[in-house]
Design a protein around this motif. Structure first.
Motif, mmCIF file in Angstrom:
data_model
loop_
_atom_site.group_PDB
_atom_site.id
_atom_site.type_symbol
_atom_site.label_atom_id
_atom_site.label_comp_id
_atom_site.label_asym_id
_atom_site.label_seq_id
_atom_site.Cartn_x
_atom_site.Cartn_y
_atom_site.Cartn_z
ATOM 1 N N LEU A 1 0.816 -1.210 0.000
ATOM 2 C CA LEU A 1 0.000 0.000 0.000
ATOM 3 C C LEU A 1 0.853 1.265 0.000
ATOM 4 N N LEU A 2 1.967 1.265 0.717
ATOM 5 C CA LEU A 2 2.861 2.427 0.676
ATOM 6 C C LEU A 2 3.447 2.598 -0.721
ATOM 7 N N GLY A 3 3.792 1.497 -1.368
ATOM 8 C CA GLY A 3 4.283 1.563 -2.745
ATOM 9 C C GLY A 3 3.234 2.138 -3.679
ATOM 10 N N ARG A 4 1.990 1.712 -3.518
ATOM 11 C CA ARG A 4 0.912 2.249 -4.348
ATOM 12 C C ARG A 4 0.692 3.729 -4.076
ATOM 13 N N LEU A 5 0.750 4.133 -2.815
ATOM 14 C CA LEU A 5 0.591 5.547 -2.476
ATOM 15 C C LEU A 5 1.708 6.375 -3.102
ATOM 16 N N ASN A 6 2.939 5.913 -2.972
ATOM 17 C CA ASN A 6 4.059 6.641 -3.576
ATOM 18 C C ASN A 6 3.910 6.730 -5.084
ATOM 19 N N GLN A 7 3.482 5.656 -5.725
ATOM 20 C CA GLN A 7 3.296 5.676 -7.177
ATOM 21 C C GLN A 7 2.190 6.652 -7.573
#
Length: 153
Positions: A138-144
């Motif tokens: 989820l953090l990766g998706r938020l950053n993307q």
């Protein structure tokens, strides 16, 4: 989903992200170990990117980090002065240069990464492997999503 429920959820997300940034910075400052302090945040991010992506020119680096070229130039100059990066002729454009991390730069970056990984391991010790993996995703998706939004502007 109703608009009221969506607004409530988005409000919670906004608050949690604001707190994450605040508490993350407070944790970084309060951590007493030397490994956390061998690089400032900008230097760490630049070195991590160069380690992952390979040599880059300043404009490519600025674009990838969503920063102004003059900001990256100043940060790169400081890294070069400290012996953490080197410049070399750009093989695709003889007029330009590319930036690469030095062994000392990679060593410092690895020390910070190890210290941060250990810190998060301690903080998330009572989380299940599945919860940790979900958080990472989820953090990766938020950053993307942040990168995508900033690139559209």
């Amino acid at each position: 989903m109703s608009d009221d429920h969506d607004e409530s959820t988005l409000g919670r997300i906004e608050t949690e992200v604001a707190l994450l940034m605040r508490f993350g910075e407070a944790t970084r400052r309060a951590t007493g170990t030397a490994e956390h302090r061998v690089l400032d945040r900008a230097a760490y991010v630049i070195l991590r990117h160069l380690d992952n992506a390979g040599p880059q020119n300043v404009s490519a680096l600025a674009a990838q980090l969503n920063l102004d070229g003059s900001t990256v130039t100043r940060q790169v100059s400081a890294l070069q002065r400290d012996g953490l990066i080197v410049r070399a002729p750009d093989p695709t454009d003889g007029r330009g240069t590319v930036i690469s991390p030095t062994a000392a730069g990679l060593q410092r970056m690895a020390a910070v990464q190890t210290a941060r990984t250990r810190l998060y391991g301690d903080m998330l010790a009572d989380w299940s492997d599945e919860d940790r993996a979900t958080l990472a995703t989820l953090l990766g998706r938020l950053n993307q999503a942040l990168v995508s939004r900033n690139r559209r502007r």
